[in-house]
Design a protein around this motif. Structure first.
Motif, mmCIF file in Angstrom:
data_model
loop_
_atom_site.group_PDB
_atom_site.id
_atom_site.type_symbol
_atom_site.label_atom_id
_atom_site.label_comp_id
_atom_site.label_asym_id
_atom_site.label_seq_id
_atom_site.Cartn_x
_atom_site.Cartn_y
_atom_site.Cartn_z
ATOM 1 N N GLY A 206 0.106 -2.804 -3.645
ATOM 2 C CA GLY A 206 -1.203 -2.172 -3.750
ATOM 3 C C GLY A 206 -1.474 -1.239 -2.585
ATOM 4 N N LEU A 207 -1.091 -1.660 -1.395
ATOM 5 C CA LEU A 207 -1.280 -0.815 -0.213
ATOM 6 C C LEU A 207 -0.436 0.446 -0.298
ATOM 7 C CD1 LEU A 207 -2.555 -0.516 2.603
ATOM 8 C CD2 LEU A 207 -0.606 -1.792 3.531
ATOM 9 N N ASN A 208 0.827 0.295 -0.707
ATOM 10 C CA ASN A 208 1.702 1.468 -0.824
ATOM 11 C C ASN A 208 1.187 2.444 -1.871
ATOM 12 O OD1 ASN A 208 3.465 0.490 1.129
ATOM 13 N ND2 ASN A 208 4.761 -0.561 -0.361
ATOM 14 N N SER A 209 0.742 1.918 -3.001
ATOM 15 C CA SER A 209 0.239 2.783 -4.060
ATOM 16 C C SER A 209 -1.065 3.464 -3.656
ATOM 17 C CB SER A 209 0.032 1.975 -5.344
ATOM 18 O OG SER A 209 -0.569 2.761 -6.347
ATOM 19 N N TRP A 210 -1.940 2.716 -3.010
ATOM 20 C CA TRP A 210 -3.241 3.261 -2.618
ATOM 21 C C TRP A 210 -3.092 4.398 -1.605
ATOM 22 C CZ3 TRP A 210 -7.963 2.595 -4.586
ATOM 23 C CH2 TRP A 210 -9.069 2.975 -3.820
ATOM 24 N N ASN A 211 -2.124 4.250 -0.696
ATOM 25 C CA ASN A 211 -1.941 5.253 0.363
ATOM 26 C C ASN A 211 -0.896 6.306 0.012
ATOM 27 O OD1 ASN A 211 -3.809 4.008 2.073
ATOM 28 N ND2 ASN A 211 -2.275 2.628 2.915
ATOM 29 N N ASN A 212 -0.300 6.215 -1.163
ATOM 30 C CA ASN A 212 0.758 7.152 -1.527
ATOM 31 C C ASN A 212 0.218 8.574 -1.609
ATOM 32 O OD1 ASN A 212 3.186 8.209 -2.303
ATOM 33 N ND2 ASN A 212 3.165 7.348 -4.367
ATOM 34 N N PHE A 213 0.813 9.465 -0.861
ATOM 35 C CA PHE A 213 0.344 10.850 -0.804
ATOM 36 C C PHE A 213 1.383 11.830 -1.349
ATOM 37 C CE2 PHE A 213 0.227 14.903 1.515
ATOM 38 C CZ PHE A 213 -1.048 15.343 1.199
ATOM 39 N N LEU A 214 2.638 11.651 -0.936
ATOM 40 C CA LEU A 214 3.649 12.674 -1.211
ATOM 41 C C LEU A 214 3.957 12.820 -2.696
ATOM 42 C CD1 LEU A 214 5.558 14.754 -0.050
ATOM 43 C CD2 LEU A 214 7.256 12.931 0.296
ATOM 44 N N TRP A 215 4.274 11.691 -3.375
ATOM 45 C CA TRP A 215 4.682 11.798 -4.774
ATOM 46 C C TRP A 215 3.548 12.273 -5.687
ATOM 47 C CZ3 TRP A 215 8.510 12.852 -7.613
ATOM 48 C CH2 TRP A 215 8.546 12.518 -8.968
ATOM 49 N N PRO A 216 2.335 11.724 -5.592
ATOM 50 C CA PRO A 216 1.247 12.287 -6.412
ATOM 51 C C PRO A 216 0.990 13.762 -6.110
ATOM 52 C CG PRO A 216 0.621 10.131 -5.592
ATOM 53 C CD PRO A 216 1.885 10.505 -4.885
#
Length: 279
Positions: A206-216
């Protein structure tokens, strides 16, 4: 860890841990204070603890809750994308990790080696072929493109495998004698036993997905489809820097992660502790 009866050593360890906690929380405290300061004050004095307390205001948060409608669109996008990624990642990664731990089949070690290799490769190297795959599948600028690469996470597969190595095989044999299928054994018996590991991975994923910036950022194009990290980044432009709104919005992004950790912190610690010693 063996406990010590030396009071002096106990006090020194306590003081040391408190000092480390203060250093770790200082940037967060500075961010929260800065989120209550107006833009003019931030531009003049920067983000620091030296400021006039009389300048503190709730205007930044009032603007977010009343006028920044697109912010809550970004917030909602991040919430439901993270929820889907966490659920699917826990389901499929736990199944893969469980299979690698309890079953013997041809190529088992090879597949586990592939997991380790992918785990060691930075995502930036995989990003270009992944993006080409999204183009071929015509999924660019869709939420599906954001979700698919995170469905089976190598770190989660490795973690679940290590945890599943310690599951009692006797329960599996007993269930087979009673006529249960392999899927029934996994979902009804083994998966509940993996509860602490599921909670630990739910927080991390959840933390990785919430903070994911590069791929989105790579696969999304429409402003109303952005996730929070991308949306907040758009507030800084060559034509104007809304640092006050950016900081207030950043503080709001911390709230879901804090709530998630508070709800699952007991299982998080237990999952990391047990999963780290298996195998």
């Amino acid at each position: 860890m063996k406990q010590t009866n030396n009071p002096l050593l106990t006090w020194l360890l306590t003081i040391g841990f408190v000092a480390v906690a203060i250093v770790a929380l200082f940037p967060l405290w500075n961010l929260i204070l800065a989120s209550f300061r107006p833009s003019t004050d931030l531009m003049r004095n920067g983000i620091s603890l030296i400021f006039d307390p009389n300048t503190l205001t709730l205007d930044n948060f009032i603007y977010i809750f009343t006028e920044a409608g697109i912010y809550w669109r970004w917030f909602g996008n991040s919430v439901w994308i993270s929820m889907i990624i966490v659920v699917l990642s826990l389901l499929f990664s736990s199944m893969v990790g469980y299979a690698l731990a309890v079953y013997d089949f041809k190529g088992k070690n090879f597949f586990f080696l592939l997991v380790l290799i992918i785990l060691m490769i930075p995502f930036e190297i995989l990003m270009l072929p992944l993006f080409q795959l999204m183009i071929d599948l015509r999924l660019v600028n869709t939420y599906t493109a954001v979700i698919i690469p995170a469905i089976v996470a190598p770190i989660a597969v490795f973690f679940f495998r290590q945890y599943a190595l310690g599951l009692p095989r006797e329960l599996m044999d007993a269930a087979r004698v009673d006529g249960s299928t392999e899927y029934g054994i996994f979902f009804k018996i083994m998966l509940p036993l993996m509860g602490p590991s599921l909670a630990a991975m739910a927080i991390l994923q959840g933390l990785n997905s919430w903070n994911n910036f590069l791929w989105p950022l790579v696969v999304l194009r429409s402003n109303d489809m952005f996730t929070l990290p991308i949306g907040l980044a758009t507030l800084l432009t060559p034509y104007g820097n809304n640092y006050d709104i950016l900081l207030a919005g950043s503080v709001m992004t911390i709230v879901p992660i804090v709530i998630l950790f508070i709800l699952f912190q007991r299982y998080f610690v237990a999952g990391l502790t047990v999963g780290g010693v298996k195998g």
